[in-house]
Design a protein around this motif. Structure first.
Motif, PDB file in Angstrom:
ATOM      1  N   VAL A  96      35.378  35.909  42.082  1.00 12.85           N
ATOM      2  CA  VAL A  96      34.999  35.118  41.873  1.00 12.85           C
ATOM      3  C   VAL A  96      34.144  34.181  41.042  1.00 12.85           C
ATOM      4  CG1 VAL A  96      35.866  32.686  41.550  1.00 12.85           C
ATOM      5  CG2 VAL A  96      37.048  33.905  43.207  1.00 12.85           C
ATOM      6  N   GLY A  97      34.752  33.291  39.922  1.00 18.26           N
ATOM      7  CA  GLY A  97      33.102  33.033  39.415  1.00 18.26           C
ATOM      8  C   GLY A  97      32.045  33.552  38.576  1.00 18.26           C
ATOM      9  N   GLU A  98      32.268  35.305  38.621  1.00 15.66           N
ATOM     10  CA  GLU A  98      31.212  36.126  37.529  1.00 15.66           C
ATOM     11  C   GLU A  98      32.359  37.372  37.464  1.00 15.66           C
ATOM     12  OE1 GLU A  98      29.144  38.966  40.790  1.00 15.66           O
ATOM     13  OE2 GLU A  98      29.659  36.906  41.955  1.00 15.66           O
ATOM     14  N   ALA A  99      31.470  37.605  36.430  1.00 17.43           N
ATOM     15  CA  ALA A  99      32.563  38.728  35.543  1.00 17.43           C
ATOM     16  C   ALA A  99      31.606  40.027  35.924  1.00 17.43           C
ATOM     17  CB  ALA A  99      31.425  39.112  33.973  1.00 17.43           C
ATOM     18  N   ALA A 100      32.822  40.940  36.077  1.00 22.24           N
ATOM     19  CA  ALA A 100      32.761  42.718  37.101  1.00 22.24           C
ATOM     20  C   ALA A 100      33.338  43.119  35.841  1.00 22.24           C
ATOM     21  CB  ALA A 100      33.240  42.902  37.601  1.00 22.24           C
ATOM     22  N   SER A 101      33.205  45.158  35.969  1.00 22.35           N
ATOM     23  CA  SER A 101      33.371  46.015  34.919  1.00 22.35           C
ATOM     24  C   SER A 101      33.603  47.110  36.028  1.00 22.35           C
ATOM     25  CB  SER A 101      31.874  46.404  34.231  1.00 22.35           C
ATOM     26  OG  SER A 101      31.663  45.357  33.481  1.00 22.35           O
ATOM     27  N   VAL A 102      34.545  48.042  35.134  1.00 20.44           N
ATOM     28  CA  VAL A 102      35.555  49.061  35.565  1.00 20.44           C
ATOM     29  C   VAL A 102      34.452  50.244  34.848  1.00 20.44           C
ATOM     30  CG1 VAL A 102      37.480  50.582  36.434  1.00 20.44           C
ATOM     31  CG2 VAL A 102      37.263  48.058  36.305  1.00 20.44           C
ATOM     32  N   VAL A 111      42.067  43.650  40.400  1.00 21.84           N
ATOM     33  CA  VAL A 111      41.489  44.318  39.464  1.00 21.84           C
ATOM     34  C   VAL A 111      42.731  45.398  40.033  1.00 21.84           C
ATOM     35  CG1 VAL A 111      39.127  45.726  39.969  1.00 21.84           C
ATOM     36  CG2 VAL A 111      39.886  45.626  38.370  1.00 21.84           C
ATOM     37  N   ARG A 112      43.056  45.623  38.839  1.00 22.97           N
ATOM     38  CA  ARG A 112      43.973  47.331  38.706  1.00 22.97           C
ATOM     39  C   ARG A 112      43.127  48.550  37.346  1.00 22.97           C
ATOM     40  NH1 ARG A 112      49.748  46.111  39.984  1.00 22.97           N
ATOM     41  NH2 ARG A 112      49.430  44.832  42.769  1.00 22.97           N
ATOM     42  N   SER A 113      43.042  50.205  37.703  1.00 23.76           N
ATOM     43  CA  SER A 113      42.607  50.093  36.577  1.00 23.76           C
ATOM     44  C   SER A 113      44.034  51.446  36.645  1.00 23.76           C
ATOM     45  CB  SER A 113      41.527  51.260  37.651  1.00 23.76           C
ATOM     46  OG  SER A 113      41.831  51.752  38.037  1.00 23.76           O
ATOM     47  N   VAL A 125      46.489  54.985  39.884  1.00 24.83           N
ATOM     48  CA  VAL A 125      46.373  53.050  39.742  1.00 24.83           C
ATOM     49  C   VAL A 125      45.656  52.552  40.604  1.00 24.83           C
ATOM     50  CG1 VAL A 125      47.771  51.297  39.566  1.00 24.83           C
ATOM     51  CG2 VAL A 125      49.184  53.060  38.031  1.00 24.83           C
ATOM     52  N   CYS A 126      44.364  52.548  40.405  1.00 24.32           N
ATOM     53  CA  CYS A 126      43.691  51.636  41.650  1.00 24.32           C
ATOM     54  C   CYS A 126      43.659  50.144  41.567  1.00 24.32           C
ATOM     55  CB  CYS A 126      42.516  52.589  41.331  1.00 24.32           C
ATOM     56  SG  CYS A 126      42.839  54.327  40.881  1.00 24.32           S
ATOM     57  N   GLU A 127      43.406  49.579  42.863  1.00 27.20           N
ATOM     58  CA  GLU A 127      43.067  48.192  42.429  1.00 27.20           C
ATOM     59  C   GLU A 127      42.094  47.875  43.905  1.00 27.20           C
ATOM     60  OE1 GLU A 127      46.913  46.723  43.722  1.00 27.20           O
ATOM     61  OE2 GLU A 127      46.156  47.737  46.431  1.00 27.20           O
ATOM     62  N   ALA A 128      41.080  46.988  43.825  1.00 26.34           N
ATOM     63  CA  ALA A 128      40.927  46.147  44.587  1.00 26.34           C
ATOM     64  C   ALA A 128      40.007  44.424  44.256  1.00 26.34           C
ATOM     65  CB  ALA A 128      39.090  46.556  43.678  1.00 26.34           C
ATOM     66  N   ARG A 129      39.571  43.444  45.676  1.00 31.13           N
ATOM     67  CA  ARG A 129      39.895  42.886  45.355  1.00 31.13           C
ATOM     68  C   ARG A 129      39.134  42.441  44.253  1.00 31.13           C
ATOM     69  NH1 ARG A 129      40.697  37.578  49.037  1.00 31.13           N
ATOM     70  NH2 ARG A 129      42.620  38.379  50.745  1.00 31.13           N
ATOM     71  N   TYR A 130      39.092  40.781  42.915  1.00 31.67           N
ATOM     72  CA  TYR A 130      37.844  40.597  42.147  1.00 31.67           C
ATOM     73  C   TYR A 130      37.186  39.016  42.569  1.00 31.67           C
ATOM     74  CZ  TYR A 130      36.975  40.508  37.390  1.00 31.67           C
ATOM     75  OH  TYR A 130      36.294  40.651  36.014  1.00 31.67           O
TER      76      TYR A 130
END
Length: 529
Positions: A95-101, A48-50, A88-93
């Motif tokens: 798999v198989g489930e939704a997420a929110s920033v 995920v990138r913000s 710009v920030c990032e993290a591993r996202y």
């Protein structure tokens, strides 16, 4: 399922189109999306990138299943200060489930990501806007926006359809990447202003005079003292704002175009979109452009002519190696063709190395594969725009990649490559070969001012494929359109695929089937409707 492009009246109307973007009228722009890279273990890694303007701290990522929020980590900004007002920030996202920033009181919901075979893939490319150029202006706002620059008009219906993957084949930033600049005398110390053309290895599909600024010098808009360095505002207006609705809908595979060369918008590309990241595993790192000013060149005291920047030295470019994403019963190999010369052989050794790596990837895994890159391998253009082939009235791009492919694959690309997907040409072009070469799709129709169709179709049968003899040692059958459009591709587990090209009113412009071309078939991979 119908794909509809809802044309908006202006950039302001685009911002008002949804609640998430509407908040940006009164708050600093804030975006989030998922991008795929290849992990050092060979597995696809969703990240995920913000991207947040005027933010001072990274947001947090929270899974829909609960658990401890993850604080995202910042990416390294380009030097020079042109991106200091965007974080710009990032993290591993997961798999198989939704997420929110979450950033303060703001939230962007992101999709469920699967590593299985995608069933609905959206293709878009060459999506930026030319802007107020001298010779061929393209309005990016105001009354002309809807008809002249339709990127960002992907409708609520397509957003709701939830594609499994979005592939952008490059060229995101046009307003911020002119072909040259005037170097002020105060920068050079020469006592006069000096016009220069930026380094590029060909941008020959425009309806302009052939342009091939390859020479002894390397001029970059990111040289110290440049009056027009790459900066966040260009990226925000040309890509992030119009894409704001689509960005969080599905994970992205992002290709680098020639407008993202280090001599152009490369600093922003490596900061904002490039998939390279420490998150990919041990030894992986974020990439960046080399310094674009020769060592020892001082503002106001450049070496006197005939000294030229980087003459006799290695040009300060960087090219990512190919990477592969394994999605169930489909592999996608991405190739950085930004630095491959269109109409002459230049950087051939570089691309021989690139395609030898592609050959290695293909040899070790015979899963059905797509090749995705920006510049065409077999694009058909006007004769004066590309490398000619004897006894044909056409030119061809990309000469560097085509020669590299010939040498690396003397018997043709392996049969488990099912399609080559490209952009660069500002129109739609579909090629089917009367041989075992894979079909070739160019989808540079995402928003940049369009070029005329080549080869020119028969006036009596405008939808009939045009036979092009001698393209990659066989006959090719080509159809094309000069329409803004996006393609939706539906892969099948046996490696075949079908697709449709949709115009700005939701109309089907073309349908395609990977089974149509081949020896003795005498047809393209697509039919115009």
């Amino acid at each position: 399922m119908r794909f509809v492009c809802l044309v908006l009246a202006s950039a302001l109307a685009l911002v008002l189109a949804n609640g998430a973007v509407q908040a940006q009228r009164t708050a600093s722009p804030f975006f989030a999306f998922v991008v795929f890279g290849e992990g050092t273990d060979g597995r696809p890694v969703p990240m995920v990138r913000s991207v947040a303007e005027r933010a001072t701290a990274c947001p947090s990522l929270r899974s829909s299943h609960g658990g401890t929020p993850v604080t995202m980590t910042p990416r390294r900004r380009p030097v020079g200060g042109q991106f200091d007002d965007v974080l710009v920030c990032e993290a591993r996202y997961p798999v198989g489930e939704a997420a929110s920033v979450f950033q303060g009181g703001r939230r962007i919901d992101l999709p469920v990501v699967s590593l299985g075979t995608p069933r609905r893939v959206v293709l878009v490319g060459d999506s930026g806007c030319r802007g107020d150029t001298k010779d061929k202006p393209q309005p990016c706002t105001g009354d002309g926006f809807a008809k002249v620059w339709p990127f960002g008009t992907l409708s609520d219906e397509e957003v709701g359809n939830r594609p499994d993957l979005i592939i952008h084949v490059g060229d995101y930033n046009y307003r911020g990447t002119p072909r040259g600049m005037v170097v002020p005398a105060r920068v050079s110390g020469y006592g006069r202003d000096m016009p220069v053309s930026f380094y590029d290895t060909g941008d020959l599909d425009d309806e302009d005079e052939p342009d091939l600024p390859i020479g002894a010098a390397y001029w970059s808009q990111n040289m110290e003292g440049s009056p027009i360095p790459d900066k966040w505002a260009y990226w925000r207006d040309d890509f992030f704002l119009p894409a704001a609705r689509l960005l969080p809908v599905a994970p992205w595979l992002l290709s680098r175009g020639n407008h993202e060369l280090c001599s152009r918008a490369g600093p922003g590309w490596f900061y904002l979109l490039d998939a390279n990241s420490p998150l990919l595993g041990p030894g992986a790192k974020q990439q960046e452009c080399p310094p674009q000013t020769p060592a020892g060149w001082q503002l106001g005291a450049w070496p006197k002519p005939p000294a030229l920047p980087f003459a006799g030295q290695a040009f300060p470019t960087i090219t990512n190696p190919p990477f592969r994403l394994k999605f169930g019963k489909l592999n996608i190999v991405a190739i950085d063709s930004a630095n491959a010369a269109d109409a002459v052989l230049f950087n051939l050794d570089l691309y021989l190395g690139q395609y030898r790596e592609v050959a290695r990837l293909l040899a070790e895994d015979r899963t059905p594969t797509w090749l995705v890159t920006h510049r065409p391998i077999w694009g058909v253009v006007k004769r004066d725009k590309g490398g000619p082939i004897p006894s044909t009235p056409y030119g061809f791009v990309n000469e560097t990649q085509r020669e590299a492919v010939h040498r690396v694959f003397p018997n043709g690309i392996p049969s488990h490559v099912k399609v080559v997907i490209v952009g660069h040409m500002h129109r739609f072009q579909a090629i089917g070969f009367d041989s075992r070469q894979p079909p070739h799709l160019a989808v540079g129709t995402g928003g940049m001012e369009l070029s005329h169709v080549q080869p020119v179709p028969s006036p009596d049968h405008p939808k009939r494929p045009v036979r092009v003899p001698g393209l990659d040692r066989s006959d090719a059958y080509v159809v094309g359109l000069r329409d803004f459009a996006t393609m939706v591709v539906n892969p099948v587990d046996d490696g075949t695929w079908t697709s449709a090209l949709y115009g700005t009113e939701g109309e089907v412009l073309a349908v395609c089937d990977s089974r149509w071309p081949g020896p003795g078939h005498a047809r393209s991979v697509c039919e115009l409707k």
